[in-house]
Scaffold this motif. Structure first.
Motif, PDB file in Angstrom:
ATOM      1  N   GLY A  47       0.801  -1.223   0.000  1.00 33.90           N
ATOM      2  CA  GLY A  47       0.000   0.000   0.000  1.00 33.90           C
ATOM      3  C   GLY A  47       0.836   1.277   0.000  1.00 33.90           C
ATOM      4  O   GLY A  47       0.345   2.361  -0.332  1.00 33.90           O
ATOM      5  N   ARG A  50       2.949   4.737  -3.562  1.00 35.92           N
ATOM      6  CA  ARG A  50       1.950   5.786  -3.763  1.00 35.92           C
ATOM      7  C   ARG A  50       1.699   6.164  -5.223  1.00 35.92           C
ATOM      8  O   ARG A  50       0.639   6.669  -5.550  1.00 35.92           O
ATOM      9  CB  ARG A  50       2.344   7.035  -2.969  1.00 35.92           C
ATOM     10  CG  ARG A  50       2.152   6.899  -1.461  1.00 35.92           C
ATOM     11  CD  ARG A  50       2.290   8.232  -0.780  1.00 35.92           C
ATOM     12  NE  ARG A  50       3.538   8.890  -1.160  1.00 35.92           N
ATOM     13  CZ  ARG A  50       4.697   8.703  -0.528  1.00 35.92           C
ATOM     14  NH1 ARG A  50       4.759   7.908   0.509  1.00 35.92           N
ATOM     15  NH2 ARG A  50       5.792   9.320  -0.939  1.00 35.92           N
ATOM     16  N   SER A  54      -4.631   2.388  -8.159  1.00 32.79           N
ATOM     17  CA  SER A  54      -5.217   1.506  -7.155  1.00 32.79           C
ATOM     18  C   SER A  54      -5.564   0.135  -7.726  1.00 32.79           C
ATOM     19  O   SER A  54      -5.533  -0.870  -7.015  1.00 32.79           O
ATOM     20  CB  SER A  54      -6.444   2.156  -6.509  1.00 32.79           C
ATOM     21  OG  SER A  54      -7.349   2.479  -7.534  1.00 32.79           O
ATOM     22  N   SER A  55      -5.833   0.065  -9.058  1.00 31.50           N
ATOM     23  CA  SER A  55      -6.176  -1.240  -9.640  1.00 31.50           C
ATOM     24  C   SER A  55      -5.004  -2.224  -9.485  1.00 31.50           C
ATOM     25  O   SER A  55      -5.192  -3.372  -9.081  1.00 31.50           O
ATOM     26  CB  SER A  55      -6.521  -1.061 -11.117  1.00 31.50           C
ATOM     27  OG  SER A  55      -5.450  -0.391 -11.772  1.00 31.50           O
ATOM     28  N   LEU A  57      -2.479  -1.964  -7.324  1.00 37.23           N
ATOM     29  CA  LEU A  57      -2.222  -2.197  -5.894  1.00 37.23           C
ATOM     30  C   LEU A  57      -3.143  -3.292  -5.362  1.00 37.23           C
ATOM     31  O   LEU A  57      -2.718  -4.171  -4.609  1.00 37.23           O
ATOM     32  CB  LEU A  57      -2.428  -0.910  -5.085  1.00 37.23           C
ATOM     33  CG  LEU A  57      -1.353   0.159  -5.216  1.00 37.23           C
ATOM     34  CD1 LEU A  57      -1.656   1.345  -4.314  1.00 37.23           C
ATOM     35  CD2 LEU A  57       0.036  -0.398  -4.883  1.00 37.23           C
ATOM     36  N   ARG A  58      -4.416  -3.230  -5.808  1.00 40.96           N
ATOM     37  CA  ARG A  58      -5.375  -4.240  -5.346  1.00 40.96           C
ATOM     38  C   ARG A  58      -4.954  -5.633  -5.799  1.00 40.96           C
ATOM     39  O   ARG A  58      -4.930  -6.575  -5.008  1.00 40.96           O
ATOM     40  CB  ARG A  58      -6.766  -3.908  -5.899  1.00 40.96           C
ATOM     41  CG  ARG A  58      -7.830  -3.949  -4.813  1.00 40.96           C
ATOM     42  CD  ARG A  58      -9.244  -3.680  -5.255  1.00 40.96           C
ATOM     43  NE  ARG A  58      -9.470  -3.341  -6.642  1.00 40.96           N
ATOM     44  CZ  ARG A  58      -9.637  -2.090  -7.100  1.00 40.96           C
ATOM     45  NH1 ARG A  58      -9.580  -1.069  -6.264  1.00 40.96           N
ATOM     46  NH2 ARG A  58      -9.842  -1.864  -8.383  1.00 40.96           N
ATOM     47  N   GLU A  61      -1.935  -6.757  -3.826  1.00 46.42           N
ATOM     48  CA  GLU A  61      -2.256  -7.123  -2.438  1.00 46.42           C
ATOM     49  C   GLU A  61      -2.964  -8.472  -2.341  1.00 46.42           C
ATOM     50  O   GLU A  61      -2.840  -9.164  -1.333  1.00 46.42           O
ATOM     51  CB  GLU A  61      -3.088  -6.018  -1.777  1.00 46.42           C
ATOM     52  CG  GLU A  61      -2.180  -4.944  -1.201  1.00 46.42           C
ATOM     53  CD  GLU A  61      -2.898  -3.678  -0.780  1.00 46.42           C
ATOM     54  OE1 GLU A  61      -4.055  -3.472  -1.203  1.00 46.42           O
ATOM     55  OE2 GLU A  61      -2.278  -2.894  -0.038  1.00 46.42           O
TER      56      GLU A  61
END
Ligand code: SAH
Ligand code: SF4
Length: 343
Positions: A47, A50, A54-55, A57-58, A61
């Motif tokens: 996370g 920066r 976000s796609s 990162l998801r 993760e």
């Protein structure tokens, strides 16, 4: 219950990270960004990256973790040396040591959990062998040391737990990562082996420019058999021959490590034999004061015996130094902190 362990990003280089990003439908340059975050900036959670959308990162993760080890214990000596006991994903633990010198900082890392070679004066050797480390687990130790060091880590020595050349692929991959992703010059990377000849020959062919250190401890095959039982099938002559090949193929000088053990391998005739054996080779001898380990019959040589040994080598025309004793009081010999903690 089946425990699903996330894959580790540490251990992948920027090109492999780029290919991974492609499988998520992302451009390959994301590999450069991820590599900068995990190696240069040293982030510990996905996370924290920066500048990634976000796609991605998801997706990361869901399947991956950064792969940094957990700190179990830290010891600090008055000279600034510090030792970390680090826990890996499968709960195995290894040691890593930070060594500040004037003008440089050296990270000492492990390559195996335990060691199969079983040297009789070594706490790691006496603790048995569990498994090889991955390249990511080796680099992860450097990052943990870097996070706590007061100056930039510019040297890495593979002198912690384990025999690096018996974990060849992960060792070489981690050397590449340290050079390419952490920017540490090949000349400042030292691989120490207790004399695994096939590994020395392979390393000579890698075109890596790393420094080779060989823990010889004796010129006598029978004595080495006693001290370094797991590698007894290679004679001293074969080890020196492999080092000669290493020097001629890489142009790099070899360092021979010699642990001085009281009344065992530290006499003037021993020094003379070593001098005769090595004087024609482009090398350097590093005399190591033995760190006594509990319940061991092997004791360190006295200062005067060590000086006499050193002077005899000088007389033979061999370059020699005595290793500075660092980290006194923090279970400094390889494997001692872990031995205490798992016992
Ligand atoms: N397996 C490799 C690298 C790890 S050991 C090798 O043996 O070279 C790193 C160094 O620590 C070796 O030179 C080894 O001989 C030395 N060493 C191990 N136990 C020691 C002790 N009790 N005191 C001093 N040096 C020790
Ligand atoms: Fe293994 Fe090196 Fe210890 Fe020998 S000295 S047991 S090779 S870690």
């Amino acid at each position: 219950m089946i425990e699903i362990t996330a894959k580790s990003l540490l251990g992948l280089n920027r090109f492999e990270l780029g290919s991974m990003a492609e499988t998520f439908g992302e451009p390959t340059f994301r590999g450069n960004q991820i590599a900068d975050w995990i190696y240069r900036k040293g982030i510990i959670s996905i996370g924290a990256m920066r500048n990634l959308p976000s796609s991605i990162l998801r997706r990361l993760e869901e399947e991956y973790c950064v792969g940094r080890p957990d700190l179990l214990k830290e010891q600090k000596a008055t000279d600034g040396t510090f030792k970390l006991l680090l826990q890996l994903q499968d709960k195995c633990s290894v040691e890593a040591v930070g060594l500040p010198y004037s003008g440089r900082f050296s990270a000492c890392v492990s390559t195996q959990v335990g060691c199969p070679v079983g040297c009789v004066f070594c706490a790691t050797g006496l603790s048995g062998f569990k498994r090889n480390l991955t390249a990511g687990e080796i680099v992860g130790q450097v990052l943990e040391l870097k996070a706590r060091a007061e100056k930039p880590v510019d040297h890495v020595v593979f002198m912690g737990m384990g025999e690096p050349l018996l974990n060849y692929d992960a060792t070489v991959k981690s050397l590449h990562l340290l050079a390419q992703e952490l920017g540490i010059s090949g000349r400042n990377l030292t691989v120490s082996t207790s004399g695994y000849v096939p590994g020395i020959m392979r390393l000579a062919d890698e075109n890596l420019q790393v420094t080779l250190a060989v823990s010889l401890h004796s010129t006598d095959d029978a004595m080495r058999q006693q001290l370094v039982p797991g590698l007894a099938r290679w004679s001293v002559a074969e080890i020196v021959q492999a080092c000669t090949t290493y020097v001629s193929q890489t142009g790099r000088r070899v360092t021979f490590e010699y642990c001085l053990i009281d009344g065992f391998n530290d006499s003037i005739p021993h020094a003379r034999k070593l001098g005769v054996l090595l004087k024609a080779l482009n090398c350097h001898v590093n005399l190591i004061p033995l760190n006594p380990i509990p319940d061991s019959p092997y004791k360190p040589s006295s200062t005067s015996r060590s000086s006499d040994f050193q002077n005899e080598l000088i007389r033979c025309g061999v370059k020699v130094t005595r290793r500075q004793r660092k980290g006194t009081g923090i279970d400094a010999a390889c494997g001692q902190l872990r031995q205490k903690s798992v016992a």
